[in-house]
Design an enzyme around this catalytic site. Structure first.
Site, mmCIF file in Angstrom:
data_model
loop_
_atom_site.group_PDB
_atom_site.id
_atom_site.type_symbol
_atom_site.label_atom_id
_atom_site.label_comp_id
_atom_site.label_asym_id
_atom_site.label_seq_id
_atom_site.Cartn_x
_atom_site.Cartn_y
_atom_site.Cartn_z
ATOM 1 C CE LYS A 181 56.901 7.449 26.896
ATOM 2 N NZ LYS A 181 57.401 8.615 27.652
ATOM 3 C CE1 TYR A 229 27.177 3.057 10.543
ATOM 4 C CE2 TYR A 229 29.575 2.956 10.589
ATOM 5 C CZ TYR A 229 28.345 2.339 10.709
ATOM 6 O OH TYR A 229 28.288 1.011 10.983
#
Ligand SMILES: *Cc1c(COP(=O)(O)O)cnc(C)c1O
Length: 358
Positions: free
Chosen positions: A35, A254
């Site tokens: 999955k 940042y």
């Protein structure tokens, strides 16, 4: 130079890990869990490299259809079953197995008439308390299933909540409850995830369902993948695209969160949260520069990360940066990012170039 972020997928390592399942649970058939794009490794390429898997486990119809359209005719199990009644024709048309975990799904089955036999895996809740029927409801559910005339083979399964902790009584109790519930019933049974494949032989039953171990991460707390003889399948790498010297006190990235404690070289590597790399990775998270450890610094950007190169005075643009994989276990990186290998692996997206090695 094209953007250097890439995932090297080592298929012999995958096969080695698959063999570990056979060694550990020699009497059980194997449903390889693929999955979430095979835990981020690429659904069809991983399925192709597992020719000895007896079945594949996926989470939704679209994953299953991708496999069918790629030519796989093996058993494919929808681990959460149908989400709505209108999926049932597709499920039957593509000849998929369904897990049944809720009366709502039984009602969906009762409301259609399919032409082909539908194989079902009845899911019991033995203590995970996520999906499944109460073991005491099994006679009632089986009676309802008996009235569905297109029903094919019927199997029983459950899922373990704490198998990653060896010798936890919780798992002993789940195994016991499952065993007692299925004992007198016909049909094959399945309980074991990766952790139970390796650590809980009493949970093996007819089918095991390994996921994470196939990809070479450890399913057990406090045991490394290497100690379990598992090999990393994905090595995530990129390269330095800048090396700059910054003065003591300079703020990097940042928010300027990270402040240079001395004049020092800072490397910029081309990978970021836009590729699925974790944005919350803290300063100090390990990376490899030319195979040697270096810490991450500053905030992770969308396309870039910053690296403390004080231990790498020779580092230059183009040098290789490894985020995890060979030489740096994904489990260790995950622990330092406050998550688990499953999440790091399955978040890596298709902006990263995937290269498969046979
Ligand atoms: C995902 C999943 C597995 C595999 O779990 P791992 O811990 O990755 O081995 C097994 N069974 C079910 C029902 C699952 O959803």
């Amino acid at each position: 130079m094209t953007r250097p972020a890439r995932a090297r997928i080592n298929l012999p390592a995958l096969q080695h890990n698959f063999n570990r399942v056979n060694q550990s649970a020699p009497a059980s058939r194997v449903m390889a869990i693929i999955k979430a794009n095979a835990y981020g490794h690429g659904l069809t390429r991983i399925a192709q490299a597992l020719p000895r898997a007896d079945a594949f486990g996926v989470a939704c119809v679209s994953e299953a259809i991708t496999l069918r359209e790629a030519g796989f005719d093996r058993r494919i199990v929808l681990l959460e079953g149908p989400f709505a009644a209108d999926e049932l024709r597709l499920i039957s048309g593509y000849h998929l197995d369904v897990v049944l975990h809720h009366r709502e799904q039984l009602a969906m089955l009762e409301g259609v008439n399919l032409r082909r036999p539908l194989d079902v895996w009845l899911k019991l809740d033995t203590g995970m308390h996520r999906l499944g029927f109460e073991p005491s409801a099994v006679p009632e559910i089986l009676a309802r299933l008996d009235h569905i005339d297109y029903l094919g083979e019927r199997r029983l399964m459950s899922h373990l909540a704490c198998a990653d902790a060896p010798e936890d009584d919780y798992t002993t109790n789940q195994v016991e409850l499952f065993r007692n519930t299925v004992e007198s019933l016909a049909g094959e049974c399945s309980l074991a995830n990766s952790a139970a494949v390796l650590a809980w032989p009493a949970a093996h039953f007819d089918w095991v369902r390994p996921g994470i171990l196939l990809y070479g991460a450890s399913p057990l707390l406090d045991t490394t993948a290497a100690a379990l003889d598992l090999q990393p399948v994905m090595t995530l790498e990129t390269a330095l695209i800048a090396v700059n010297t910054h003065q003591k006190g300079a703020r990097v990235g940042y928010g300027g969160d990270w402040v240079c404690p001395e004049t020092m070289p800072v490397g910029i590597a081309a990978i970021g949260y836009g590729d699925g790399y974790p944005r919350h990775a803290p300063a100090g998270m390990p990376l490899l520069v030319n195979g040697k450890r270096a810490p991450l610094i500053g905030r992770v950007s969308m396309d870039m990360i910053c690296v403390d190169l004080r231990g790498h005075p020779e580092a230059a643009i183009g040098d290789s940066v490894t985020l995890w994989g060979e030489g740096l276990p994904v489990d260790e990186v995950a622990a330092s990012a406050g998550t688990i290998a499953y999440e790091l692996l399955c978040r890596i997206n298709s902006r990263v170039q995937f290269d498969y090695f046979e």
